[in-house]
Scaffold this motif. Structure first.
Motif, mmCIF file in Angstrom:
data_model
loop_
_atom_site.group_PDB
_atom_site.id
_atom_site.type_symbol
_atom_site.label_atom_id
_atom_site.label_comp_id
_atom_site.label_asym_id
_atom_site.label_seq_id
_atom_site.Cartn_x
_atom_site.Cartn_y
_atom_site.Cartn_z
ATOM 1 N N MET A 185 -9.124 83.200 99.700
ATOM 2 C CA MET A 185 -9.939 83.707 100.569
ATOM 3 C C MET A 185 -8.779 84.183 102.042
ATOM 4 O O MET A 185 -7.562 83.387 102.057
ATOM 5 C CB MET A 185 -10.451 82.752 101.411
ATOM 6 N N ALA A 186 -9.047 85.564 102.520
ATOM 7 C CA ALA A 186 -7.965 85.797 103.240
ATOM 8 C C ALA A 186 -7.793 85.162 104.490
ATOM 9 O O ALA A 186 -8.907 84.434 105.006
ATOM 10 C CB ALA A 186 -8.177 87.268 103.809
ATOM 11 N N SER A 187 -6.657 85.059 105.165
ATOM 12 C CA SER A 187 -6.296 84.323 106.500
ATOM 13 C C SER A 187 -6.067 85.436 107.486
ATOM 14 O O SER A 187 -6.060 86.575 107.168
ATOM 15 C CB SER A 187 -5.211 83.328 106.456
ATOM 16 N N ILE A 188 -6.150 84.625 108.879
ATOM 17 C CA ILE A 188 -5.578 85.627 109.960
ATOM 18 C C ILE A 188 -4.497 86.239 109.844
ATOM 19 O O ILE A 188 -4.373 87.324 110.216
ATOM 20 C CB ILE A 188 -6.114 84.756 111.182
ATOM 21 N N GLU A 189 -3.381 85.443 109.214
ATOM 22 C CA GLU A 189 -2.226 86.135 109.045
ATOM 23 C C GLU A 189 -2.191 87.255 108.150
ATOM 24 O O GLU A 189 -1.455 88.203 108.337
ATOM 25 C CB GLU A 189 -1.056 84.951 108.468
ATOM 26 N N ASP A 190 -2.928 87.017 107.224
ATOM 27 C CA ASP A 190 -3.268 88.286 106.254
ATOM 28 C C ASP A 190 -3.710 89.355 106.804
ATOM 29 O O ASP A 190 -3.058 90.660 106.575
ATOM 30 C CB ASP A 190 -3.907 87.915 104.934
ATOM 31 N N VAL A 191 -4.700 89.292 107.680
ATOM 32 C CA VAL A 191 -5.309 90.537 108.350
ATOM 33 C C VAL A 191 -3.977 91.098 109.437
ATOM 34 O O VAL A 191 -4.030 92.357 109.630
ATOM 35 C CB VAL A 191 -6.423 90.147 109.289
ATOM 36 N N ALA A 192 -3.288 90.220 109.973
ATOM 37 C CA ALA A 192 -2.397 90.627 111.042
ATOM 38 C C ALA A 192 -1.188 91.413 110.420
ATOM 39 O O ALA A 192 -0.630 92.362 110.692
ATOM 40 C CB ALA A 192 -1.676 89.339 111.714
ATOM 41 N N GLN A 193 -0.763 91.034 109.168
ATOM 42 C CA GLN A 193 0.069 91.548 108.398
ATOM 43 C C GLN A 193 -0.261 92.925 107.907
ATOM 44 O O GLN A 193 0.351 93.972 108.040
ATOM 45 C CB GLN A 193 0.485 90.867 107.051
ATOM 46 N N ARG A 194 -1.548 92.971 107.469
ATOM 47 C CA ARG A 194 -2.084 94.332 106.845
ATOM 48 C C ARG A 194 -2.220 95.232 108.104
ATOM 49 O O ARG A 194 -1.987 96.453 107.965
ATOM 50 C CB ARG A 194 -3.486 94.047 106.196
ATOM 51 N N ALA A 195 -2.561 94.752 109.235
ATOM 52 C CA ALA A 195 -3.046 95.739 110.382
ATOM 53 C C ALA A 195 -1.553 96.232 110.863
ATOM 54 O O ALA A 195 -1.698 97.067 112.097
ATOM 55 C CB ALA A 195 -4.043 95.319 111.372
ATOM 56 N N GLY A 196 -0.694 95.412 110.821
ATOM 57 C CA GLY A 196 0.783 95.470 111.496
ATOM 58 C C GLY A 196 0.567 95.063 113.058
ATOM 59 O O GLY A 196 1.399 95.708 113.915
ATOM 60 N N VAL A 197 -0.010 94.044 113.363
ATOM 61 C CA VAL A 197 -0.128 93.436 114.700
ATOM 62 C C VAL A 197 0.129 91.881 114.884
ATOM 63 O O VAL A 197 0.014 91.401 113.597
ATOM 64 C CB VAL A 197 -1.661 93.608 115.267
ATOM 65 N N SER A 198 0.024 91.291 115.828
ATOM 66 C CA SER A 198 0.261 89.995 115.902
ATOM 67 C C SER A 198 -1.189 89.257 115.425
ATOM 68 O O SER A 198 -2.262 89.796 115.720
ATOM 69 C CB SER A 198 0.608 89.429 117.035
ATOM 70 N N THR A 199 -1.165 87.914 115.139
ATOM 71 C CA THR A 199 -2.189 87.059 114.978
ATOM 72 C C THR A 199 -3.028 86.872 116.315
ATOM 73 O O THR A 199 -4.318 86.798 116.248
ATOM 74 C CB THR A 199 -2.079 85.755 114.429
ATOM 75 N N ALA A 200 -2.329 86.916 117.350
ATOM 76 C CA ALA A 200 -3.057 87.031 118.705
ATOM 77 C C ALA A 200 -3.953 88.111 118.887
ATOM 78 O O ALA A 200 -4.818 88.146 119.513
ATOM 79 C CB ALA A 200 -2.038 86.746 119.921
ATOM 80 N N THR A 201 -3.403 89.198 118.569
ATOM 81 C CA THR A 201 -4.412 90.514 118.648
ATOM 82 C C THR A 201 -5.285 90.679 117.863
ATOM 83 O O THR A 201 -6.412 91.007 118.165
ATOM 84 C CB THR A 201 -3.212 91.630 118.369
ATOM 85 N N VAL A 202 -5.181 89.785 116.573
ATOM 86 C CA VAL A 202 -6.354 89.834 115.710
ATOM 87 C C VAL A 202 -7.421 89.051 116.318
ATOM 88 O O VAL A 202 -8.541 89.376 116.152
ATOM 89 C CB VAL A 202 -6.009 89.330 114.154
ATOM 90 N N SER A 203 -6.998 87.892 116.810
ATOM 91 C CA SER A 203 -7.930 86.784 117.415
ATOM 92 C C SER A 203 -8.761 87.674 118.571
ATOM 93 O O SER A 203 -9.934 87.639 118.632
ATOM 94 C CB SER A 203 -7.126 85.818 117.880
ATOM 95 N N ARG A 204 -7.896 88.408 119.365
ATOM 96 C CA ARG A 204 -8.570 89.033 120.464
ATOM 97 C C ARG A 204 -9.336 90.149 120.035
ATOM 98 O O ARG A 204 -10.461 90.255 120.518
ATOM 99 C CB ARG A 204 -7.638 89.691 121.450
ATOM 100 N N ALA A 205 -9.028 91.109 119.171
ATOM 101 C CA ALA A 205 -9.771 92.186 118.718
ATOM 102 C C ALA A 205 -11.235 91.476 118.089
ATOM 103 O O ALA A 205 -12.361 92.079 118.204
ATOM 104 C CB ALA A 205 -8.954 92.815 117.702
#
Length: 338
Positions: free
Chosen positions: A1-21
């Motif tokens: 299962m993908a984690s928030i870190e995986d999403v951040a790495q793929r999108a090229g942003v921080s985990t905080a940005t992923v959380s806000r988005a």
């Protein structure tokens, strides 16, 4: 299962940005929001509700309080609210307050105190001063549907005006012998809806120079069966039979149509009948009604709640909003018999 870190790495942003988005809380550029959405979709990432709650302090859950679950009007408001909340990514906790006084106290003293909700919507509930105090003590945004609650944003239907409009429609057709089926005392507890609707009916008659007749008034329980039995009493005596009946709900008006048919009367040739609500069966029965669109009320209540939960993100809505209503003329009303 993908984690928030995986999403951040793929999108090229921080985990905080992923959380806000993904939560919609906090500033994120349109470009970054798009990258995060594409990355989350590609990885089949699902936001963890527990992690999101810890990070934001929110549960993404709204408490919905209703007096009954066995009546079409209340379930329609609930349906509209639930669908709107789902579109905003919120779950619903439903509190049915039709039980005993002790059960109602338990909801306010225990369930709501757990604070597993971000906000509250009450539907046609008149709260006691103590309940209002406990509601405010939760420090959660609240919205009321169906009547005023001290210090709470509300959606309110002008029951006097609605019943006056219904009565005026019958008067305009030429009726002077207009009966009214209102609610019994049991249904006068929440915002005095039956009293207000009877008052509007009588005011419209008096404005037309007609004094209301006691024998043209009956009470029922806002059900088809209740309206049926009340109409049987009003229509049973041919010497004092009205030419029109205005019922305080569409369900009672449908009961009136069925009673008239069983008595050998033709609607609207012998008796005109109309109601209030905009019930889903009103078109099938050809019922003239004043529609108050309960499902839209639930959706509007959610719009107000969202404006309180996320100020600035959703449009500002006036503190107390009137509920729209509309006269819908169908085949159940016509000019009185000659």
């Amino acid at each position: 299962m993908a984690s928030i870190e995986d999403v951040a790495q793929r999108a090229g942003v921080s985990t905080a940005t992923v959380s806000r988005a993904l939560s919609g809380n906090g500033p994120v550029s349109a470009a970054s929001r798009l990258k995060v959405a594409e990355a989350a979709a590609a990885l089949d990432y699902v936001v963890s509700s527990s992690a999101s709650s810890l990070a934001s302090g929110r549960t993404k859950n709204v408490g919905l309080m209703v007096p009954y679950l066995t009546r079409w009007f209340f379930t329609s408001v609930v349906e509209g609210a639930q669908q709107a909340l789902m579109r905003h990514g919120y779950d619903v906790t439903l509190y049915n307050l039709s039980g005993s006084v002790a059960e109602r106290e338990t909801v306010f003293d225990e369930f709501l105190q757990r604070k597993r909700i971000d906000g509250i919507i009450t539907v046609s509930l008149k709260l006691s001063p103590g309940e209002v105090e406990r509601l405010h003590a939760l420090d959660r945004p609240a919205v009321g549907v169906g009547g005023p609650i001290d210090g709470v944003r509300t959606l309110t239907l002008d029951d006097d005006a609605v019943s006056s409009l219904a009565t005026a429609h019958l008067l305009a057709l030429g009726h002077t012998k207009i009966a009214h089926i209102g609610g019994s005392e049991d249904f006068d507890l929440e915002f005095h809806i039956p009293t207000n609707r009877r008052r509007g009916y009588e005011a419209a008659l008096r404005e037309a120079g007609i004094e209301p007749r006691p024998e043209y008034f009956a009470t029922a329980d806002f059900t088809i069966q209740g309206g049926y039995h009340a109409a049987k009493q009003l229509l049973g005596n041919p010497l004092h039979r009205p030419t029109a009946i205005f019922a305080s709900s569409d369900e009672m008006a449908i009961g009136c149509i069925l009673a008239a048919r069983d008595l050998g009367l033709v609607v609207p040739r012998d008796i005109s009948i109309m109601g209030i609500d905009g019930h889903e069966l009103s078109e099938f029965f050809g019922l003239t009604t004043v529609s108050q669109s309960p499902q839209a009320q639930g959706e509007h209540a959610v719009d107000i709640l969202m404006s309180l939960l996320v100020p600035g993100k959703h449009p500002e809505i006036p503190e107390n909003s009137p509920i729209d209503y509309e006269l819908i003329v169908r085949s159940s009303t016509s000019r009185p018999p000659e």
